[in-house]
Scaffold this motif. Sequence first.
Motif, PDB file in Angstrom:
ATOM      1  N   ALA A  34     -34.173   1.659  24.473  1.00  0.00           N
ATOM      2  CA  ALA A  34     -34.447   0.691  23.420  1.00  0.00           C
ATOM      3  C   ALA A  34     -33.758   1.129  22.124  1.00  0.00           C
ATOM      4  O   ALA A  34     -33.358   0.304  21.312  1.00  0.00           O
ATOM      5  N   TYR A  35     -33.632   2.462  21.932  1.00  0.00           N
ATOM      6  CA  TYR A  35     -32.926   3.014  20.764  1.00  0.00           C
ATOM      7  C   TYR A  35     -32.156   4.254  21.195  1.00  0.00           C
ATOM      8  O   TYR A  35     -32.743   5.110  21.845  1.00  0.00           O
ATOM      9  N   PRO A  36     -30.900   4.389  20.877  1.00  0.00           N
ATOM     10  CA  PRO A  36     -30.050   3.351  20.292  1.00  0.00           C
ATOM     11  C   PRO A  36     -29.907   2.188  21.266  1.00  0.00           C
ATOM     12  O   PRO A  36     -29.708   2.390  22.464  1.00  0.00           O
ATOM     13  N   LYS A  37     -30.002   0.979  20.729  1.00  0.00           N
ATOM     14  CA  LYS A  37     -30.072  -0.243  21.526  1.00  0.00           C
ATOM     15  C   LYS A  37     -28.917  -0.352  22.519  1.00  0.00           C
ATOM     16  O   LYS A  37     -27.759  -0.211  22.157  1.00  0.00           O
ATOM     17  N   GLY A  38     -29.286  -0.586  23.780  1.00  0.00           N
ATOM     18  CA  GLY A  38     -28.293  -0.824  24.813  1.00  0.00           C
ATOM     19  C   GLY A  38     -27.553   0.394  25.309  1.00  0.00           C
ATOM     20  O   GLY A  38     -26.607   0.270  26.079  1.00  0.00           O
ATOM     21  N   THR A  39     -27.967   1.572  24.887  1.00  0.00           N
ATOM     22  CA  THR A  39     -27.292   2.805  25.291  1.00  0.00           C
ATOM     23  C   THR A  39     -28.028   3.420  26.480  1.00  0.00           C
ATOM     24  O   THR A  39     -29.246   3.539  26.475  1.00  0.00           O
ATOM     25  N   TRP A  40     -27.260   3.815  27.475  1.00  0.00           N
ATOM     26  CA  TRP A  40     -27.826   4.464  28.657  1.00  0.00           C
ATOM     27  C   TRP A  40     -27.909   5.967  28.424  1.00  0.00           C
ATOM     28  O   TRP A  40     -27.078   6.538  27.727  1.00  0.00           O
ATOM     29  N   LEU A 101     -32.572  19.638  36.612  1.00  0.00           N
ATOM     30  CA  LEU A 101     -32.197  18.860  37.780  1.00  0.00           C
ATOM     31  C   LEU A 101     -33.443  18.636  38.617  1.00  0.00           C
ATOM     32  O   LEU A 101     -34.273  19.542  38.756  1.00  0.00           O
ATOM     33  N   CYS A 102     -33.558  17.433  39.176  1.00  0.00           N
ATOM     34  CA  CYS A 102     -34.667  17.141  40.080  1.00  0.00           C
ATOM     35  C   CYS A 102     -34.181  16.257  41.211  1.00  0.00           C
ATOM     36  O   CYS A 102     -33.598  15.192  40.966  1.00  0.00           O
ATOM     37  N   LYS A 103     -34.427  16.694  42.427  1.00  0.00           N
ATOM     38  CA  LYS A 103     -34.114  15.896  43.613  1.00  0.00           C
ATOM     39  C   LYS A 103     -35.385  15.547  44.372  1.00  0.00           C
ATOM     40  O   LYS A 103     -35.333  14.915  45.425  1.00  0.00           O
ATOM     41  N   ASP A 104     -36.516  15.975  43.846  1.00  0.00           N
ATOM     42  CA  ASP A 104     -37.811  15.775  44.492  1.00  0.00           C
ATOM     43  C   ASP A 104     -38.736  15.062  43.506  1.00  0.00           C
ATOM     44  O   ASP A 104     -39.160  15.641  42.509  1.00  0.00           O
ATOM     45  N   TYR A 105     -39.006  13.798  43.779  1.00  0.00           N
ATOM     46  CA  TYR A 105     -39.833  12.990  42.889  1.00  0.00           C
ATOM     47  C   TYR A 105     -40.609  11.971  43.718  1.00  0.00           C
ATOM     48  O   TYR A 105     -40.247  11.666  44.857  1.00  0.00           O
ATOM     49  N   VAL A 106     -41.672  11.447  43.125  1.00  0.00           N
ATOM     50  CA  VAL A 106     -42.485  10.437  43.802  1.00  0.00           C
ATOM     51  C   VAL A 106     -42.783   9.303  42.823  1.00  0.00           C
ATOM     52  O   VAL A 106     -42.716   9.478  41.611  1.00  0.00           O
ATOM     53  N   GLY A 107     -43.131   8.164  43.407  1.00  0.00           N
ATOM     54  CA  GLY A 107     -43.509   7.012  42.603  1.00  0.00           C
ATOM     55  C   GLY A 107     -42.486   5.905  42.679  1.00  0.00           C
ATOM     56  O   GLY A 107     -41.439   6.026  43.321  1.00  0.00           O
ATOM     57  N   ASP A 108     -42.818   4.823  42.008  1.00  0.00           N
ATOM     58  CA  ASP A 108     -41.933   3.671  41.933  1.00  0.00           C
ATOM     59  C   ASP A 108     -41.491   3.501  40.489  1.00  0.00           C
ATOM     60  O   ASP A 108     -42.282   3.704  39.557  1.00  0.00           O
ATOM     61  N   ILE A 109     -40.242   3.114  40.312  1.00  0.00           N
ATOM     62  CA  ILE A 109     -39.724   2.930  38.962  1.00  0.00           C
ATOM     63  C   ILE A 109     -40.507   1.836  38.258  1.00  0.00           C
ATOM     64  O   ILE A 109     -40.708   0.748  38.801  1.00  0.00           O
ATOM     65  N   GLN A 110     -40.965   2.175  37.059  1.00  0.00           N
ATOM     66  CA  GLN A 110     -41.675   1.236  36.195  1.00  0.00           C
ATOM     67  C   GLN A 110     -41.073   1.355  34.804  1.00  0.00           C
ATOM     68  O   GLN A 110     -40.977   2.455  34.269  1.00  0.00           O
ATOM     69  N   ILE A 111     -40.682   0.244  34.252  1.00  0.00           N
ATOM     70  CA  ILE A 111     -40.065   0.236  32.922  1.00  0.00           C
ATOM     71  C   ILE A 111     -41.152  -0.006  31.897  1.00  0.00           C
ATOM     72  O   ILE A 111     -41.881  -0.996  31.966  1.00  0.00           O
ATOM     73  N   ASP A 112     -41.264   0.913  30.920  1.00  0.00           N
ATOM     74  CA  ASP A 112     -42.340   0.817  29.935  1.00  0.00           C
ATOM     75  C   ASP A 112     -42.085  -0.234  28.855  1.00  0.00           C
ATOM     76  O   ASP A 112     -43.012  -0.700  28.222  1.00  0.00           O
ATOM     77  N   GLY A 113     -40.839  -0.601  28.617  1.00  0.00           N
ATOM     78  CA  GLY A 113     -40.537  -1.634  27.640  1.00  0.00           C
ATOM     79  C   GLY A 113     -40.431  -1.159  26.209  1.00  0.00           C
ATOM     80  O   GLY A 113     -39.728  -1.758  25.408  1.00  0.00           O
ATOM     81  N   SER A 114     -41.105  -0.072  25.862  1.00  0.00           N
ATOM     82  CA  SER A 114     -41.027   0.415  24.483  1.00  0.00           C
ATOM     83  C   SER A 114     -39.868   1.388  24.297  1.00  0.00           C
ATOM     84  O   SER A 114     -39.179   1.347  23.284  1.00  0.00           O
ATOM     85  N   SER A 123     -23.971   5.564  40.765  1.00  0.00           N
ATOM     86  CA  SER A 123     -23.043   6.476  41.417  1.00  0.00           C
ATOM     87  C   SER A 123     -22.372   7.306  40.324  1.00  0.00           C
ATOM     88  O   SER A 123     -22.020   6.765  39.273  1.00  0.00           O
ATOM     89  N   PRO A 124     -22.186   8.607  40.538  1.00  0.00           N
ATOM     90  CA  PRO A 124     -21.571   9.451  39.505  1.00  0.00           C
ATOM     91  C   PRO A 124     -20.186   8.977  39.063  1.00  0.00           C
ATOM     92  O   PRO A 124     -19.777   9.234  37.941  1.00  0.00           O
ATOM     93  N   ASP A 125     -19.476   8.242  39.922  1.00  0.00           N
ATOM     94  CA  ASP A 125     -18.155   7.752  39.543  1.00  0.00           C
ATOM     95  C   ASP A 125     -18.193   6.345  38.935  1.00  0.00           C
ATOM     96  O   ASP A 125     -17.155   5.766  38.625  1.00  0.00           O
ATOM     97  N   LYS A 126     -19.394   5.809  38.733  1.00  0.00           N
ATOM     98  CA  LYS A 126     -19.537   4.469  38.140  1.00  0.00           C
ATOM     99  C   LYS A 126     -20.630   4.459  37.076  1.00  0.00           C
ATOM    100  O   LYS A 126     -21.471   3.567  37.038  1.00  0.00           O
ATOM    101  N   LEU A 127     -20.604   5.465  36.207  1.00  0.00           N
ATOM    102  CA  LEU A 127     -21.590   5.540  35.131  1.00  0.00           C
ATOM    103  C   LEU A 127     -21.294   4.472  34.088  1.00  0.00           C
ATOM    104  O   LEU A 127     -20.137   4.082  33.895  1.00  0.00           O
ATOM    105  N   PRO A 128     -22.318   3.989  33.385  1.00  0.00           N
ATOM    106  CA  PRO A 128     -22.099   2.984  32.347  1.00  0.00           C
ATOM    107  C   PRO A 128     -21.199   3.516  31.242  1.00  0.00           C
ATOM    108  O   PRO A 128     -21.179   4.719  30.967  1.00  0.00           O
ATOM    109  N   GLU A 129     -20.470   2.615  30.612  1.00  0.00           N
ATOM    110  CA  GLU A 129     -19.570   3.021  29.538  1.00  0.00           C
ATOM    111  C   GLU A 129     -20.332   3.464  28.292  1.00  0.00           C
ATOM    112  O   GLU A 129     -19.999   4.465  27.675  1.00  0.00           O
ATOM    113  N   LYS A 130     -21.359   2.708  27.931  1.00  0.00           N
ATOM    114  CA  LYS A 130     -22.118   3.002  26.704  1.00  0.00           C
ATOM    115  C   LYS A 130     -23.259   3.964  27.041  1.00  0.00           C
ATOM    116  O   LYS A 130     -24.314   3.559  27.508  1.00  0.00           O
TER     117      LYS A 130
END
Length: 149
Positions: A34-40, A101-114, A123-130
């Motif tokens: 959410a901040y900086p807006k639109g940045t991954w 680094l973590c390769k062991d996790y549980v749960g379902d992705i939930q977006i908090d919105g805030s 994919s490591p070869d297709k990361l977002p530009e921003k």
Amino acid sequence: NEIRKLVGHRPILLTGAVVIIVDLAGHILLQKRAYPKGTWGLPGGLMELGESTEQTAEREVLEETGLKVKKLRLLNVYSGAKHFSVAENGDEFYIVTIAYLCKDYVGDIQIDGSESVDVQFFSPDKLPEKMVGSHREMIKDYLQNNGMT
């Protein structure tokens, strides 16, 4: 906020933690912030009083993605002059970031919105530009150190 009342906009040190979460296909989890807006960037954030950096990483990932991380492995510590930032309000800070680094996790992705407006594996070869520049550097280091580039 309490510290800023005392020091104004002068530089302070902040400590945070991020996690490179990798799925079975080798894709890396990123959040569109959410901040900086639109940045991954990598899920993570700043330490709270009394926390370890591992606890910070676990809490921030859960808050931002809904995932519970297990078996964190220390990748690197990032600090120094190139990790200096000035916020939109003029606050200056140096960030010390501990990357895990973590390769062991549980749960379902939930977006908090805030804090997160989207969460996706890339994919490591297709990361977002921003992207957060330091997070791109951390991912590059991870890939190089694991023979993936």
